[in-house]
Design an enzyme around this catalytic site. Structure first.
Site, PDB file in Angstrom:
ATOM      1  N   GLY A  29       0.781  -1.234   0.000  1.00 24.99           N
ATOM      2  CA  GLY A  29       0.000   0.000   0.000  1.00 24.99           C
ATOM      3  C   GLY A  29       0.813   1.285   0.000  1.00 24.99           C
ATOM      4  O   GLY A  29       0.328   2.318   0.463  1.00 24.99           O
ATOM      5  N   SER A  30       2.023   1.260  -0.579  1.00 24.19           N
ATOM      6  CA  SER A  30       2.782   2.514  -0.578  1.00 24.19           C
ATOM      7  C   SER A  30       2.147   3.549  -1.511  1.00 24.19           C
ATOM      8  O   SER A  30       2.217   4.751  -1.243  1.00 24.19           O
ATOM      9  CB  SER A  30       4.251   2.276  -0.933  1.00 24.19           C
ATOM     10  OG  SER A  30       4.404   1.924  -2.284  1.00 24.19           O
ATOM     11  N   ASN A  31       1.516   3.108  -2.587  1.00 18.65           N
ATOM     12  CA  ASN A  31       0.807   4.075  -3.448  1.00 18.65           C
ATOM     13  C   ASN A  31      -0.417   4.638  -2.735  1.00 18.65           C
ATOM     14  O   ASN A  31      -0.717   5.830  -2.843  1.00 18.65           O
ATOM     15  CB  ASN A  31       0.408   3.425  -4.771  1.00 18.65           C
ATOM     16  CG  ASN A  31       1.558   3.403  -5.758  1.00 18.65           C
ATOM     17  OD1 ASN A  31       1.942   4.443  -6.291  1.00 18.65           O
ATOM     18  ND2 ASN A  31       2.121   2.228  -5.985  1.00 18.65           N
ATOM     19  N   LEU A  80      -4.427  -7.141  -7.325  1.00 22.27           N
ATOM     20  CA  LEU A  80      -3.980  -8.215  -8.217  1.00 22.27           C
ATOM     21  C   LEU A  80      -5.101  -9.133  -8.696  1.00 22.27           C
ATOM     22  O   LEU A  80      -4.846 -10.215  -9.206  1.00 22.27           O
ATOM     23  CB  LEU A  80      -2.864  -9.020  -7.531  1.00 22.27           C
ATOM     24  CG  LEU A  80      -1.649  -8.155  -7.149  1.00 22.27           C
ATOM     25  CD1 LEU A  80      -0.560  -8.998  -6.513  1.00 22.27           C
ATOM     26  CD2 LEU A  80      -1.107  -7.380  -8.353  1.00 22.27           C
ATOM     27  N   ILE A 133     -11.117  -7.272 -12.125  1.00 23.99           N
ATOM     28  CA  ILE A 133     -12.295  -6.528 -11.686  1.00 23.99           C
ATOM     29  C   ILE A 133     -13.497  -7.101 -12.435  1.00 23.99           C
ATOM     30  O   ILE A 133     -13.482  -7.183 -13.671  1.00 23.99           O
ATOM     31  CB  ILE A 133     -12.144  -5.021 -12.026  1.00 23.99           C
ATOM     32  CG1 ILE A 133     -10.867  -4.455 -11.401  1.00 23.99           C
ATOM     33  CG2 ILE A 133     -13.361  -4.243 -11.570  1.00 23.99           C
ATOM     34  CD1 ILE A 133     -10.849  -4.454  -9.895  1.00 23.99           C
ATOM     35  N   ASN A 171      -5.860   2.503 -12.897  1.00 24.67           N
ATOM     36  CA  ASN A 171      -4.943   1.505 -12.327  1.00 24.67           C
ATOM     37  C   ASN A 171      -3.520   2.002 -12.526  1.00 24.67           C
ATOM     38  O   ASN A 171      -3.217   2.615 -13.550  1.00 24.67           O
ATOM     39  CB  ASN A 171      -5.121   0.183 -13.084  1.00 24.67           C
ATOM     40  CG  ASN A 171      -4.103  -0.871 -12.669  1.00 24.67           C
ATOM     41  OD1 ASN A 171      -3.907  -1.115 -11.471  1.00 24.67           O
ATOM     42  ND2 ASN A 171      -3.449  -1.494 -13.629  1.00 24.67           N
ATOM     43  N   HIS A 197       0.408   0.772 -12.994  1.00 26.93           N
ATOM     44  CA  HIS A 197       1.163  -0.422 -13.379  1.00 26.93           C
ATOM     45  C   HIS A 197       2.636  -0.039 -13.477  1.00 26.93           C
ATOM     46  O   HIS A 197       2.966   1.013 -14.033  1.00 26.93           O
ATOM     47  CB  HIS A 197       0.650  -0.951 -14.725  1.00 26.93           C
ATOM     48  CG  HIS A 197       1.324  -2.206 -15.150  1.00 26.93           C
ATOM     49  ND1 HIS A 197       0.935  -3.448 -14.700  1.00 26.93           N
ATOM     50  CD2 HIS A 197       2.402  -2.409 -15.945  1.00 26.93           C
ATOM     51  CE1 HIS A 197       1.736  -4.368 -15.213  1.00 26.93           C
ATOM     52  NE2 HIS A 197       2.642  -3.764 -15.973  1.00 26.93           N
ATOM     53  N   ASP A 243      -4.682  -4.332 -18.187  1.00 21.16           N
ATOM     54  CA  ASP A 243      -3.538  -3.458 -18.492  1.00 21.16           C
ATOM     55  C   ASP A 243      -3.615  -2.789 -19.864  1.00 21.16           C
ATOM     56  O   ASP A 243      -2.599  -2.300 -20.357  1.00 21.16           O
ATOM     57  CB  ASP A 243      -2.198  -4.239 -18.428  1.00 21.16           C
ATOM     58  CG  ASP A 243      -1.834  -4.636 -17.010  1.00 21.16           C
ATOM     59  OD1 ASP A 243      -2.327  -4.006 -16.064  1.00 21.16           O
ATOM     60  OD2 ASP A 243      -1.035  -5.577 -16.861  1.00 21.16           O
TER      61      ASP A 243
HETATM   62  C1  GAR Z   1       3.127  -1.137  -7.511  1.00 17.97           C
HETATM   63  O1  GAR Z   1       4.417  -1.181  -8.064  1.00 17.97           O
HETATM   64  C2  GAR Z   1       2.078  -1.172  -8.588  1.00 17.97           C
HETATM   65  O2  GAR Z   1       2.435  -0.483  -9.756  1.00 17.97           O
HETATM   66  C3  GAR Z   1       2.004  -2.657  -8.859  1.00 17.97           C
HETATM   67  O3  GAR Z   1       2.030  -3.227  -7.574  1.00 17.97           O
HETATM   68  C4  GAR Z   1       2.832  -2.412  -6.725  1.00 17.97           C
HETATM   69  C5  GAR Z   1       2.050  -2.120  -5.461  1.00 17.97           C
HETATM   70  O4  GAR Z   1       2.863  -1.463  -4.542  1.00 17.97           O
HETATM   71  N1  GAR Z   1       0.818  -2.981  -9.586  1.00 17.97           N
HETATM   72  C6  GAR Z   1       0.791  -3.955 -10.501  1.00 17.97           C
HETATM   73  O5  GAR Z   1       1.752  -4.653 -10.750  1.00 17.97           O
HETATM   74  C7  GAR Z   1      -0.541  -4.112 -11.207  1.00 17.97           C
HETATM   75  N2  GAR Z   1      -0.418  -4.957 -12.348  1.00 17.97           N
HETATM   76  P1  GAR Z   1       2.228  -0.782  -3.260  1.00 17.97           P
HETATM   77  O6  GAR Z   1       1.334  -1.809  -2.605  1.00 17.97           O
HETATM   78  O7  GAR Z   1       3.421  -0.440  -2.404  1.00 17.97           O
HETATM   79  O8  GAR Z   1       1.469   0.440  -3.714  1.00 17.97           O
END
Ligand code: GAR
Length: 216
Positions: free
Chosen positions: A14-16, A88, A91, A105, A107, A148
């Protein structure tokens, strides 16, 4: 839309999500959106912990939940916009349709490169390195029925450096993601970013770098 009610869906750390929480907090009363719900398919997801710490309601919707559970949670919380931040799971089509042009989303690659089934998280960075690519990046796109492949709303690039491994590359891409993701979600909330009825993106920001000015 007033203050848009956002649901963030996340499976991982969940850093984003945190970057969005922090950006909204920094904007204070001027924020165009609030995070009204964080949903995860994993009970142990760090994203749920981060949400709880920030006082944001959470929902756990596992893959085994009845059909319609995800949509019901979104409707009950009167969600306007959905932001997928490391979510992951596919949807369900009814959710994609209900939130057409209102779901994005992030990516961790320069889509359309290194996207599609199985391409997520560290798998992406390993594939980029294995391919010998000299640059990578991150992409925010509108979500449609094809994994994607929805129209691109924001994209930025970072170099792949000699000596990079998947961890160092992931860290560089994540730094970029933490700028791109809040910008795109809040631009969507303000109406500065939009998907038109004929499938074009208005207000897209492409060719960003770690240093590009990106104010909201
Ligand atoms: C992120 O790098 C995001 O772009 C990727 O998962 C990570 C989640 O990081 N998403 C995908 O690969 C989607 N296909 P986070 O939990 O630290 O935000």
């Amino acid at each position: 839309m007033g203050v848009a009610r956002i649901a963030v869906l996340a499976s991982g750390g969940g850093s984003n999500l945190q970057a969005l929480i922090d950006r909204i907090a920094a904007l204070g009363a001027g924020a165009p959106a609030e995070i009204a719900l964080v949903i995860s398919d994993r009970r142990a997801a760090g994203a749920l912990e981060r949400a709880t710490r920030a006082g944001i309601p959470t929902a756990y919707v596992p893959a085994s939940a009845p059909e319609g559970a995800l949509e019901a949670a979104l409707v009950d919380a009167q969600i306007d916009l959905i932001a997928l931040a490391g979510y992951l799971r596919y949807i369900p089509v009814p959710v994609v349709q209900r939130f057409h042009a209102r779901m994005v989303n992030i990516h961790p690659s320069l889509l359309p490169a290194f996207g599609g089934a199985g391409m997520h998280g560290m798998h992406v960075h390993r594939a980029v390195l294995a391919a010998g690519a000299t640059e990578s990046g991150a992409t925010v796109h509108f979500v449609d029925e094809v994994f994607d492949r929805g129209p691109i709303a924001a994209q930025g690039r970072v170099p792949v450096l000699a000596g990079d491994d998947a961890d160092t590359l992931a860290a560089r891409v994540l730094t970029l993601e933490h700028r791109l993701f809040p910008w795109a979600v809040l631009a969507l909330a303000r109406g500065a970013l939009a998907l038109t009825d004929d499938g074009r993106v208005q207000g897209a920001r492409l060719d960003l770098t770690l240093d590009s000015p990106l104010s909201d």
